[in-house]
Design a protein around this motif. Structure first.
Motif, PDB file in Angstrom:
ATOM      1  N   VAL A  55       0.852  -1.188   0.000  1.00 30.96           N
ATOM      2  CA  VAL A  55       0.000   0.000   0.000  1.00 30.96           C
ATOM      3  C   VAL A  55       0.887   1.236   0.000  1.00 30.96           C
ATOM      4  CG1 VAL A  55      -1.748   1.292   1.259  1.00 30.96           C
ATOM      5  CG2 VAL A  55      -1.829  -1.214   1.235  1.00 30.96           C
ATOM      6  N   LEU A  56       0.591   2.176  -0.880  1.00 29.23           N
ATOM      7  CA  LEU A  56       1.302   3.450  -0.917  1.00 29.23           C
ATOM      8  C   LEU A  56       0.472   4.474  -0.156  1.00 29.23           C
ATOM      9  CD1 LEU A  56       3.654   5.173  -1.939  1.00 29.23           C
ATOM     10  CD2 LEU A  56       2.334   5.590  -4.028  1.00 29.23           C
ATOM     11  N   GLU A  57       1.009   4.960   0.946  1.00 33.15           N
ATOM     12  CA  GLU A  57       0.301   5.910   1.786  1.00 33.15           C
ATOM     13  C   GLU A  57       0.980   7.283   1.717  1.00 33.15           C
ATOM     14  OE1 GLU A  57       0.459   4.270   5.669  1.00 33.15           O
ATOM     15  OE2 GLU A  57      -0.420   2.346   5.102  1.00 33.15           O
ATOM     16  N   GLU A  58       0.272   8.279   2.170  1.00 32.35           N
ATOM     17  CA  GLU A  58       0.866   9.619   2.281  1.00 32.35           C
ATOM     18  C   GLU A  58       0.685  10.138   3.693  1.00 32.35           C
ATOM     19  OE1 GLU A  58       0.281  12.871  -0.266  1.00 32.35           O
ATOM     20  OE2 GLU A  58       0.937  11.838  -2.074  1.00 32.35           O
ATOM     21  N   ILE A  59       1.779  10.594   4.289  1.00 35.96           N
ATOM     22  CA  ILE A  59       1.742  11.210   5.613  1.00 35.96           C
ATOM     23  C   ILE A  59       2.407  12.577   5.486  1.00 35.96           C
ATOM     24  CG2 ILE A  59       2.463  11.033   8.019  1.00 35.96           C
ATOM     25  CD1 ILE A  59       2.585   8.006   7.681  1.00 35.96           C
ATOM     26  N   GLN A  60       1.620  13.615   5.687  1.00 34.32           N
ATOM     27  CA  GLN A  60       2.119  14.994   5.562  1.00 34.32           C
ATOM     28  C   GLN A  60       2.837  15.202   4.222  1.00 34.32           C
ATOM     29  OE1 GLN A  60       4.329  16.327   8.983  1.00 34.32           O
ATOM     30  NE2 GLN A  60       2.990  15.263  10.412  1.00 34.32           N
ATOM     31  N   ASP A  85      10.187  14.565   9.093  1.00 30.00           N
ATOM     32  CA  ASP A  85      10.217  15.112  10.454  1.00 30.00           C
ATOM     33  C   ASP A  85       9.808  14.053  11.478  1.00 30.00           C
ATOM     34  OD1 ASP A  85       7.438  14.884  10.389  1.00 30.00           O
ATOM     35  OD2 ASP A  85       7.151  16.988   9.826  1.00 30.00           O
ATOM     36  N   GLU A  86       9.808  14.467  12.724  1.00 23.76           N
ATOM     37  CA  GLU A  86       9.566  13.552  13.832  1.00 23.76           C
ATOM     38  C   GLU A  86       8.167  12.945  13.786  1.00 23.76           C
ATOM     39  OE1 GLU A  86       9.214  14.140  18.581  1.00 23.76           O
ATOM     40  OE2 GLU A  86      11.090  14.842  17.668  1.00 23.76           O
ATOM     41  N   GLU A  87       7.182  13.699  13.359  1.00 21.71           N
ATOM     42  CA  GLU A  87       5.814  13.193  13.317  1.00 21.71           C
ATOM     43  C   GLU A  87       5.674  12.038  12.318  1.00 21.71           C
ATOM     44  OE1 GLU A  87       3.319  13.909  15.367  1.00 21.71           O
ATOM     45  OE2 GLU A  87       4.911  15.019  16.402  1.00 21.71           O
ATOM     46  N   ILE A  88       6.347  12.172  11.183  1.00 21.71           N
ATOM     47  CA  ILE A  88       6.306  11.094  10.185  1.00 21.71           C
ATOM     48  C   ILE A  88       6.980   9.840  10.734  1.00 21.71           C
ATOM     49  CG2 ILE A  88       7.131  10.403   7.900  1.00 21.71           C
ATOM     50  CD1 ILE A  88       6.853  13.335   7.048  1.00 21.71           C
ATOM     51  N   VAL A  89       8.100  10.011  11.400  1.00 24.75           N
ATOM     52  CA  VAL A  89       8.806   8.880  11.986  1.00 24.75           C
ATOM     53  C   VAL A  89       7.921   8.170  13.012  1.00 24.75           C
ATOM     54  CG1 VAL A  89      10.792   8.187  13.391  1.00 24.75           C
ATOM     55  CG2 VAL A  89      11.075   9.887  11.577  1.00 24.75           C
ATOM     56  N   LYS A  90       7.199   8.949  13.833  1.00 23.61           N
ATOM     57  CA  LYS A  90       6.312   8.352  14.837  1.00 23.61           C
ATOM     58  C   LYS A  90       5.191   7.554  14.169  1.00 23.61           C
ATOM     59  CE  LYS A  90       7.069  11.623  18.627  1.00 23.61           C
ATOM     60  NZ  LYS A  90       6.470  12.676  19.481  1.00 23.61           N
ATOM     61  N   GLU A  91       4.638   8.105  13.081  1.00 26.38           N
ATOM     62  CA  GLU A  91       3.577   7.392  12.348  1.00 26.38           C
ATOM     63  C   GLU A  91       4.108   6.061  11.818  1.00 26.38           C
ATOM     64  OE1 GLU A  91       0.446   7.901  11.708  1.00 26.38           O
ATOM     65  OE2 GLU A  91       0.048   9.971  12.293  1.00 26.38           O
ATOM     66  N   PHE A 107      17.738  12.265   6.391  1.00 18.24           N
ATOM     67  CA  PHE A 107      18.049  12.971   7.633  1.00 18.24           C
ATOM     68  C   PHE A 107      19.018  14.125   7.367  1.00 18.24           C
ATOM     69  CE2 PHE A 107      17.755   8.355   8.234  1.00 18.24           C
ATOM     70  CZ  PHE A 107      16.551   8.302   8.913  1.00 18.24           C
ATOM     71  N   LYS A 108      18.716  15.244   7.951  1.00 19.64           N
ATOM     72  CA  LYS A 108      19.570  16.416   7.755  1.00 19.64           C
ATOM     73  C   LYS A 108      20.893  16.269   8.496  1.00 19.64           C
ATOM     74  CE  LYS A 108      15.991  19.910   6.904  1.00 19.64           C
ATOM     75  NZ  LYS A 108      15.401  21.179   7.385  1.00 19.64           N
ATOM     76  N   THR A 109      20.843  15.715   9.703  1.00 17.64           N
ATOM     77  CA  THR A 109      22.044  15.638  10.534  1.00 17.64           C
ATOM     78  C   THR A 109      22.131  14.279  11.210  1.00 17.64           C
ATOM     79  OG1 THR A 109      20.939  16.434  12.540  1.00 17.64           O
ATOM     80  CG2 THR A 109      21.845  18.101  11.040  1.00 17.64           C
ATOM     81  N   SER A 110      23.272  13.987  11.807  1.00 20.63           N
ATOM     82  CA  SER A 110      23.451  12.757  12.578  1.00 20.63           C
ATOM     83  C   SER A 110      22.514  12.741  13.778  1.00 20.63           C
ATOM     84  CB  SER A 110      24.906  12.633  13.048  1.00 20.63           C
ATOM     85  OG  SER A 110      25.770  12.532  11.942  1.00 20.63           O
ATOM     86  N   GLU A 128      16.204   6.565  15.980  1.00 23.17           N
ATOM     87  CA  GLU A 128      16.438   5.338  16.745  1.00 23.17           C
ATOM     88  C   GLU A 128      15.755   5.391  18.101  1.00 23.17           C
ATOM     89  OE1 GLU A 128      20.796   5.390  16.405  1.00 23.17           O
ATOM     90  OE2 GLU A 128      20.616   3.439  15.410  1.00 23.17           O
ATOM     91  N   GLU A 129      15.784   6.548  18.747  1.00 19.85           N
ATOM     92  CA  GLU A 129      15.156   6.689  20.059  1.00 19.85           C
ATOM     93  C   GLU A 129      13.637   6.555  19.965  1.00 19.85           C
ATOM     94  OE1 GLU A 129      16.709   6.784  22.951  1.00 19.85           O
ATOM     95  OE2 GLU A 129      18.539   6.512  21.753  1.00 19.85           O
ATOM     96  N   ILE A 130      13.058   7.117  18.896  1.00 23.29           N
ATOM     97  CA  ILE A 130      11.599   7.017  18.712  1.00 23.29           C
ATOM     98  C   ILE A 130      11.186   5.564  18.545  1.00 23.29           C
ATOM     99  CG2 ILE A 130       9.721   7.538  17.107  1.00 23.29           C
ATOM    100  CD1 ILE A 130      11.087  10.250  16.590  1.00 23.29           C
ATOM    101  N   PHE A 131      11.954   4.804  17.751  1.00 20.30           N
ATOM    102  CA  PHE A 131      11.604   3.396  17.531  1.00 20.30           C
ATOM    103  C   PHE A 131      11.842   2.556  18.777  1.00 20.30           C
ATOM    104  CE2 PHE A 131      11.246   4.430  13.079  1.00 20.30           C
ATOM    105  CZ  PHE A 131      10.353   3.467  12.591  1.00 20.30           C
ATOM    106  N   LYS A 132      12.866   2.892  19.553  1.00 26.02           N
ATOM    107  CA  LYS A 132      13.088   2.168  20.803  1.00 26.02           C
ATOM    108  C   LYS A 132      11.884   2.290  21.730  1.00 26.02           C
ATOM    109  CE  LYS A 132      18.147   2.330  21.098  1.00 26.02           C
ATOM    110  NZ  LYS A 132      19.305   2.922  21.825  1.00 26.02           N
TER     111      LYS A 132
END
Length: 625
Positions: free
Chosen positions: A552-557, A578-584, A600-603, A610-614
């Motif tokens: 399925v091809l979805e769109e988030i923001q 951004d962070e909201e997309i990662v959380k989704e 990702f713009k920066t390290s 990684e922290e969000i997925f943890k």
């Protein structure tokens, strides 16, 4: 967070793992020129363990040819290539579970090693017979062959070896053996443990193919050689013989668990004259080849007093206790009158208790005229209203081979698929018995002759003929079976995938080759002509996921998110997420998620992911490309 390398499976590493499982003391570490360590086999230690069974330095039976060692290495050598999806040439892309792969089958087999390892029930191939005029693949299995090939005009302007392997070539048989050997090694890996391979061949390479298959599949896994009738014409072949046959070699992955399916047993000789509650029965042989004292005893008929013993050298197929049970339940029925040279009892065999309701496959069946070459030619003419392909196999042959080796949902592979006969046969058989078998076709896009009818009809290579044949054949199968219940669910589609170079740019450059303009171009490590779908399928190959699942091809923001096989893999190839997309994405709790390195713009942004997925999906494996 792991970076994906997009390289085909390194079979050498897998083989070292297998040896480590059996002989862990024979595994050591070596350091390469860059100082990296990797596991290796200590052959001296292995020799000590196997001492007494070594063939080194003594005369031994072996089959070899110039270039064999290189062909073995070629089978194990990984490649940096990919399969690029081609929706516009596919049929029923979103729902089909069939594949058509366009490209060199050696590359294709390597790319399929992860996704289809041990998952193919049946393989049929019809490789070049090496007649001196059929096509030879562009493999180079001997390092010192370059000069030889160039000097004999066997390369094109780009250095590719596309040539006819004529008998004047000093490597006539060696080239053919080196072509087929690595492909069969890779094919064996794809077979399931109860899988089977059928290979069509004629007298030119029959003997060599048999020896190669004995080596790769094992002599003990040889099943038989079928003889197929190829024609009915009675002309002289020039030597006083009229050769009307070729062969099909059959090998199993594991012979003791392979079970081929002959025709259903006929119960025409069964009846129920005594209204037995167990149903129809016939009189059977109550004796067995083996037994002991408990199964060798006299049986007395209570009505005629006739006494029977097992036939000479045999035993009863039951003990005394079992006999009493059979008498009580009516399976042993005593005769009321005595007849000369007949047993005094009937031993009933019930149809309902026969577990294996199949007859053995009759090898002489393939001498029937329905399997001859002209049947295949007529099918091509019927589909295209012209003969666009030379010597196609008839669907009757492939359909029968698929029928005896598969049941319902298994996968069938043909990596010399030619005109697409195997795909046609699979669709026909599924329509007949309600099966849901899947096919994987692989074909090199060999160009058609400019003077041929196929070329003039816009089919510039064999793949174009094969794909169009499958399209038309599928529609015809549906039309011919339109009155059958459930026929609308028949899978007549296929996803087209094409072997191509890796999606990733070549990033290995010398330091003095870099300049600012060059560095600006290297912001993305992905080639500019590659689509999200290209990247998605590269990820499937990397992680060993099947290539026919829906997604399925979805769109988030406003960002595209690819959800493959209900969360088996979720990917986002967009930049500046951004962070909201990662959380989704994390909330989908996928097995694997994939991001582009440039997402990702920066390290710090990577660390944040990684922290969000943890926190939200700790079991998800995060990959970047």
């Amino acid at each position: 967070m792991e970076k994906m390398n997009f390289e085909s499976k390194d079979i050498k590493v897998e083989n070292i793992k297998k040896i480590e499982e059996i002989f862990p003391s024979c595994i050591t570490e070596i350091k390469d020129k860059d100082g990296n360590f990797s596991k290796a086999i200590d052959f001296e230690a292995l020799k000590q363990i196997l001492s007494g069974n070594l063939a080194e330095g003594i005369e031994r039976y072996e089959f070899t040819w110039p270039g064999k060692n290189e062909s073995i290495l070629e089978a194990n050598r990984p490649i940096k290539k990919t399969l690029r999806p081609c929706k516009e040439e596919s049929k029923n892309w979103d729902i089909t579970e069939n594949l058509y792969i366009e490209g060199d089958n050696l590359d294709a087999l390597k790319l399929l090693q992860e996704s289809y390892l041990g998952k193919v029930k049946m393989i049929y191939i019809d490789p070049p017979y090496n007649t001196g005029s059929d096509f030879i693949y562009d493999d180079d299995f001997k390092e010192d062959m370059d000069d030889y090939v160039e000097n004999t005009d066997q390369v094109d302007e780009e250095g590719n070896r596309f040539f006819q392997n004529t008998e004047t070539n000093g490597r006539f048989h060696s080239d053919w053996c080196s072509m087929i050997y690595p492909r069969l090694i890779l094919a064996r890996n794809l077979l399931s443990e109860d899988g089977v391979i059928f290979i069509s061949i004629d007298d030119n390479e029959h003997a060599n193919l048999k020896k190669i298959c004995d080596e790769i599949f094992g002599e003990t896994n040889f099943i038989t050689i079928l003889t197929r009738k190829t024609k009915t014409m009675t002309g002289d072949d020039g030597n006083g013989m009229n050769i009307q046959h070729d062969y099909v070699l059959i090998y199993s992955k594991t012979k003791n668990i392979l079970k081929l399916n002959g025709d259903k047993k006929s119960f025409k000789d069964y009846s129920n004259p005594d209204n037995d509650p167990n149903g129809i029965w016939t009189s059977g042989d109550p004796s067995a080849k083996s037994g002991g004292p408990s199964t060798y005893f006299p049986i007395e008929n209570p009505f005629t007093k006739q006494i029977d013993y097992p036939p000479k050298g045999r035993y009863w197929a039951f003990s005394k206790d079992t006999l009493n049970t059979y008498i009580n339940n009516g399976r042993v029925k005593f005769k009321k009158t005595k007849k000369a040279n007949q047993r005094g009892f009937i031993f009933k065999r019930y149809a309902k208790f026969i577990e294996d309701n199949r007859m053995p496959v009759n090898t002489l069946e393939f001498s029937d005229n329905i399997y001859i070459n002209s049947e295949g030619t007529d099918e091509i003419k019927d589909i295209f209203n012209n003969n666009y392909f030379s010597y196609p196999k008839p669907t009757s042959l492939i359909k029968e081979l698929v029928k005896i080796s598969t049941v319902n949902k298994e996968t069938i592979l043909d990596f010399f698929s030619g005109s697409g006969t195997t795909a046609h046969a699979v669709m026909q058989l599924n329509a007949e018995d309600g099966g849901n078998r899947k096919f994987i076709m692989v074909q090199l896009p060999e160009e058609t002759n400019e003077k041929s009818a196929a070329y003039k009809a816009v089919y510039k290579n064999i793949c174009e003929i094969g794909k169009e044949r499958i399209r038309r054949a599928g529609d015809k199968v549906l039309e011919d079976n339109k009155d059958k219940d459930g026929i609308q669910n028949l899978d007549i589609g296929f996803r087209v995938l094409k072997v191509d170079s890796t999606n990733m740019k070549d990033v290995y450059y010398k330091p003095d080759e870099y300049n600012q303009g060059f560095l600006d171009e290297m912001v993305s490590n992905i080639k500019a002509d590659r689509t999200d779908l290209d990247l998605l399928f590269a990820c499937l190959l990397e992680w060993g996921l099947p290539l026919t699942k829906n997604y399925v091809l979805e769109e988030i923001q406003g960002k595209k998110i690819h959800n493959y096989d209900r969360g088996a893999l979720v990917a986002c190839f967009e930049e500046n997420i951004d962070e909201e997309i990662v959380k989704e994405m994390a909330n989908k709790e996928a097995e694997i998620v994939v991001f582009r390195d440039s997402s990702f713009k920066t390290s710090a942004d990577k660390i944040n992911v990684e922290e969000i997925f943890k926190e939200l999906s700790p079991d998800t494996s995060i990959k970047i490309m």
